[in-house]
Design an enzyme around this catalytic site. Structure first.
Site, PDB file in Angstrom:
ATOM      1  N   LEU A 264       0.847  -1.189   0.000  1.00 60.75           N
ATOM      2  CA  LEU A 264       0.000   0.000   0.000  1.00 60.75           C
ATOM      3  C   LEU A 264       0.883   1.239   0.000  1.00 60.75           C
ATOM      4  CD1 LEU A 264      -2.949   1.075   0.245  1.00 60.75           C
ATOM      5  CD2 LEU A 264      -2.558   1.160   2.723  1.00 60.75           C
ATOM      6  N   ASP A 371     -13.661  -8.970   7.722  1.00 65.53           N
ATOM      7  CA  ASP A 371     -12.350  -8.732   8.344  1.00 65.53           C
ATOM      8  C   ASP A 371     -12.370  -7.391   9.079  1.00 65.53           C
ATOM      9  OD1 ASP A 371      -9.793  -9.404   9.064  1.00 65.53           O
ATOM     10  OD2 ASP A 371      -8.861  -8.720   7.208  1.00 65.53           O
TER      11      ASP A 371
END
Length: 508
Positions: A264, A371
């Site tokens: 990321l 999640d």
């Protein structure tokens, strides 16, 4: 006789990225130090292999391919275990000798003895959910070491098949090598007396079945296959140009995080600050492309103040990436760890209401996040909390239940851990853990490894300890979110109502 115990069990990160090691005063040893100690010990023991030309390089390569947590678990007393681990990993490379398994009888006793000052064990074999030491240690204890291909979801299936063989897991150590192999060490109590070789044979047969079920060649269940085909059909019939971006227009500034399959970055797109999730080309396969496609489809479908805004995606391999708005406040997980004290109740409620609003919107659109945790909650410049990371999110099928295990152990609902049918109420359980994080600023079950926590949740009804200073209404909310029966857990519309009511009362 000595009861079998292991070293620094609580320092391992296990199957996920979080660890309680930063809470511990004990610093993990450097790999090179452990390597040197093991090499010295093997030669002191007169192990012939340790003097073979090239062995030093092989041993060093062994430690380098495994994570730091492996070195932390090793000691000079386990020098010969390192040789066994090295051998099993080598065998795992050959399909003819994979899975590679070693089973040996461990020492046990009827009493709880001190293992020495250098040993720190937080295994579930020592305490139950109420903190009481179990009295019976009469069942035979084995140490099982397994090496095979490192596959997603394999570890949880492995624990399930052990349970099916009558093995009660006392300790679990899971490691993954840099080149794609697993090394899992379990200490188990066996429900019946049997030879180690018999247990090894039974395990090998069950693991081979399990691996075949995870094979890309095996057909998935009809419902999942229809869902994937429908998803691909939908993407083929939308205006792709509306959201597909030219990856050449992305500007990368700095790496924010790394995961198993990608990285990321903070960057810019057309002069706008953005977050760029890039999938590494070496990991791109058909399954990953399907997950990527599903995440893009879900992000396109949703738009809410408390959900990270989707900007676009590059869909052309090998440059697969997803671009979303940049959240300068970082994750709630990191925010909590920077605080010197617990959050003020008003802040806890504001954050929790933001999350419940976003989750209510997702569930209204038949999307299960799967999640939900503080690390997947991001904050903008005004500290508005937004839900992020839809990598494992799923559109709920018409039957309302699913059976594929996914998520992160410390936050996972018991029905998901146990591979039972589940629905959107699994997210409610995870929200309860998130609310507890906001109230305490701590990592759930930080004294346990992730796998130990998962075993405790399913087998012992383990839940995070609610502190005495928790608002009574929030304590009640935590308990109903953590109900074992999913139907007893509230909807997010009810959770929003409860939180808003508490917020109103505390302001008066």
């Amino acid at each position: 006789m000595e009861y079998y115990c292991t070293e620094s069990c609580s320092s391992r990160a296990g199957a996920e990225s979080y660890s309680s090691s930063n809470k511990s005063s004990r610093r993990p040893r450097e790999k090179l130090d452990v390597y040197s100690s093991i090499l010295w010990r093997l030669r002191e023991l007169g192990v012939e292999e340790a003097w073979r030309p090239g062995f030093e390089d092989e041993l060093l390569a062994h430690f380098r391919r495994l994570p730091h947590s492996y070195a932390s678990d090793m000691s000079v007393e386990k020098a010969e275990d390192v040789l066994m681990h090295k051998r099993l990993l080598q065998m795992a490379k050959d399909p003819a000798t994979r899975p590679a398994i070693e089973v040996r009888r461990a020492k046990a006793s009827s009493s709880n003895q001190n293992c020495g000052n250098s040993v720190h064990s937080n295994t579930l074999s020592r305490v139950d959910a109420q903190g009481t030491a179990p009295r019976s240690r009469l069942r035979p204890i084995y140490e099982i070491t397994i090496s095979t291909n490192d596959k997603r979801k394999f570890l949880s299936q492995l624990t399930s098949l052990m349970s099916g063989l009558g093995l009660n897991i006392h300790e679990a150590h899971a490691f993954s090598t840099e080149d794609g192999y697993s090394l899992d060490v379990f200490v188990v109590a066996c429900s019946k007396e049997q030879e180690a070789e018999e247990l090894k044979t039974n395990l090998a047969m069950e693991i081979q079945k399990c691996e075949r079920s995870l094979s890309p060649e095996k057909h998935v269940a009809d419902a999942n296959r229809q869902e994937q085909n429908g998803l691909m059909h939908m993407l083929k019939h939308v205006d792709v140009d509306f959201w597909e971006i030219d990856a050449n227009l992305l500007r990368f500034e700095k790496k924010l995080a790394s995961g198993s399959y990608g990285d990321l970055y903070k960057g810019t797109y057309l002069s706008q600050d953005v977050a760029i999730k890039v999938f590494r080309s070496e990991h791109i396969n058909k399954a990953l492309q399907q997950e990527f496609t599903q995440e893009v489809f879900i992000l396109r479908k949703i738009q809410h103040r408390n959900i990270v805004k989707f900007i676009g995606a590059s869909m052309r391999p090998p440059r697969l990436c997803i671009v979303t708005e940049y959240m300068p406040g970082g994750s709630v997980f990191d925010f909590l760890r920077k605080q010197k004290d617990v959050l003020h109740l008003s802040t806890v409620l504001r954050f929790a209401i933001d999350v419940s609003k976003g989750m209510h919107y997702l569930h209204q659109n038949d999307i299960i996040h799967r999640d939900l945790k503080a690390a997947n909650l991001l904050m903008d410049e005004n500290n508005v909390v937004k839900i992020a990371d839809f990598g494992v999110a799923k559109i709920q099928c018409q039957s309302g239940v699913m059976t594929a295990e996914t998520g992160t152990y410390r936050w996972m609902a018991p029905e998901v851990i146990g591979h039972k049918p589940y629905n959107h109420k699994a997210d409610v359980f995870s929200f309860g853990i998130v609310l507890w994080e906001l109230l305490t600023g701590k990592l759930p079950y930080e004294e346990l490894t992730p796998l130990q926590a998962a075993i405790g949740v399913v087998q012992k009804g383990l839940r995070p300890k609610i502190t005495s200073y928790t608002h009574p209404a929030l304590e009640q909310l935590l308990n109903i979110c953590w109900q074992l029966d999913p139907s007893m857990r509230p909807e997010f519309s009810e959770i929003m109502e409860i939180l808003n009511h508490i917020a109103k009362l505390t302001q008066e």
